[in-house]
Design a protein around this motif. Structure first.
Motif, PDB file in Angstrom:
ATOM      1  N   GLU A  59       0.792  -1.093  -0.014  1.00 38.79           N
ATOM      2  CA  GLU A  59      -0.073   0.149  -0.100  1.00 38.79           C
ATOM      3  C   GLU A  59       0.923   1.301  -0.034  1.00 38.79           C
ATOM      4  OE1 GLU A  59      -3.525   2.275  -0.208  1.00 38.79           O
ATOM      5  OE2 GLU A  59      -3.291  -0.060  -0.359  1.00 38.79           O
ATOM      6  N   GLY A  62       2.233   2.301  -3.230  1.00 38.42           N
ATOM      7  CA  GLY A  62       1.376   2.804  -4.323  1.00 38.42           C
ATOM      8  C   GLY A  62       0.643   1.601  -5.097  1.00 38.42           C
ATOM      9  N   GLU A  64      -2.071  -0.530  -4.014  1.00 36.92           N
ATOM     10  CA  GLU A  64      -3.462  -0.698  -3.990  1.00 36.92           C
ATOM     11  C   GLU A  64      -3.613  -2.064  -3.966  1.00 36.92           C
ATOM     12  OE1 GLU A  64      -5.651   1.552  -6.673  1.00 36.92           O
ATOM     13  OE2 GLU A  64      -3.983   3.434  -6.359  1.00 36.92           O
ATOM     14  N   ASP A  81      -1.114  -6.350  -6.634  1.00 34.51           N
ATOM     15  CA  ASP A  81      -1.135  -5.226  -6.574  1.00 34.51           C
ATOM     16  C   ASP A  81      -2.069  -4.759  -7.763  1.00 34.51           C
ATOM     17  OD1 ASP A  81       0.793  -4.002  -5.055  1.00 34.51           O
ATOM     18  OD2 ASP A  81       2.200  -5.030  -6.078  1.00 34.51           O
ATOM     19  N   SER A  83      -3.302  -1.449  -8.722  1.00 33.93           N
ATOM     20  CA  SER A  83      -2.904   0.157  -8.895  1.00 33.93           C
ATOM     21  C   SER A  83      -3.149   0.003 -10.448  1.00 33.93           C
ATOM     22  CB  SER A  83      -1.885   0.715  -8.526  1.00 33.93           C
ATOM     23  OG  SER A  83      -0.784   0.057  -8.815  1.00 33.93           O
ATOM     24  N   PRO A  87       3.144   0.427  -9.567  1.00 31.55           N
ATOM     25  CA  PRO A  87       3.187   1.127  -8.444  1.00 31.55           C
ATOM     26  C   PRO A  87       4.345   2.130  -8.275  1.00 31.55           C
ATOM     27  CG  PRO A  87       2.945  -1.006  -7.978  1.00 31.55           C
ATOM     28  CD  PRO A  87       3.007  -0.954  -9.421  1.00 31.55           C
TER      29      PRO A  87
END
Length: 190
Positions: A59, A62, A64, A81, A83, A87
Motif C-alpha cells: 500500500e 502505491g 493498492e 497489486d 493500482s 506502483p
C-alpha cells in the motif's frame, strides 16, 4: 537485509484494514464469491502479522493491494497489486541485484527482486499478470517487471509486461535496464 521493522502498530493495522475493506467493497467484480469478514479474520490472526506488514508495504509504495482469488488447495487468499499503473514507489528499478551490479554508471537505487523480497512479496508471473488483466485494464501507460524464467535470466534477459491496444504484451530487456515508467507488481498469499 531488511530496511524496516516488520510489524505494524495497532493504529497502522486499523488504518490498513479500513483501506483494504473499502477497496474490497469498491471492486466486488475482482472477488465476487468472497466475503470480507472471512478475509479480515485471516488478516487479524496472530500468524498473519508479517503478511499484514507486507500488505502495508504494498500500500505504501502505491500498489493498492486487493484480494483477487482464494486458493482452495492451500486455503490462502491471494492479493495482487491492483493500482491502475505500475506502483509509483517501485519504479525506476532494474530487474535484480546482478543486473544492478552490472551497470557501470547511472545505477538505479534498487532492483525489483530485492525490493519484493524485502517487502515479503513475490513478483507476478506472466500467468498471474494475465489473470490480473482479466480484472480490468492495468499498465496502459507504464510497464511491470514479471518473474523471469531462469533460462532467460541466465542469458542476461528479463521480462516485463504492459497493456496496449487492448492487448497484454510480454517483452524482454536486459536485466540491468530501468525506466521511469517501469516498476513491478507483487503477489501475496495469506
Amino acid at each position: 537485509m531488511s530496511r524496516h521493522k516488520k510489524e505494524l502498530s495497532s493504529k497502522q493495522q486499523e488504518s490498513l484494514l479500513k483501506t483494504l475493506k473499502q477497496r474490497f467493497e469498491d471492486n466486488m467484480d475482482r472477488h465476487a464469491n468472497l466475503k470480507w469478514q472471512d478475509i479480515q479474520a485471516r488478516l487479524e490472526a496472530e500468524e498473519s502479522a508479517k503478511k499484514l506488514w507486507s500488505l502495508h508495504e504494498m500500500e505504501q509504495t502505491g500498489g493498492e493491494p486487493d484480494v483477487v482469488d482464494y486458493d482452495k488447495k492451500t486455503s490462502e487468499y491471494i492479493f495482487f497489486d491492483c493500482s491502475a499503473e505500475s506502483p509509483k514507489g517501485r519504479r525506476s528499478v532494474c530487474y535484480d541485484r546482478e543486473g544492478l551490479e552490472s551497470r557501470k554508471k547511472h545505477k538505479p537505487e534498487d532492483n525489483a527482486i530485492d525490493m519484493a523480497k524485502d517487502m515479503g512479496i513475490d513478483l507476478l508471473t506472466e500467468k498471474q499478470y494475465r489473470a490480473l488483466q482479466q480484472l480490468g485494464e492495468f499498465d496502459t501507460k507504464t510497464s511491470s517487471w514479471i518473474k523471469t524464467p531462469a533460462d532467460i535470466r541466465e542469458l542476461g534477459g528479463a521480462l516485463f509486461c504492459d497493456r496496449r491496444y487492448n492487448h497484454v504484451f510480454v517483452y524482454h530487456n536486459g536485466a540491468q535496464s530501468y525506466y521511469a515508467s517501469r516498476g513491478f507488481r507483487g503477489v501475496l498469499r495469506i
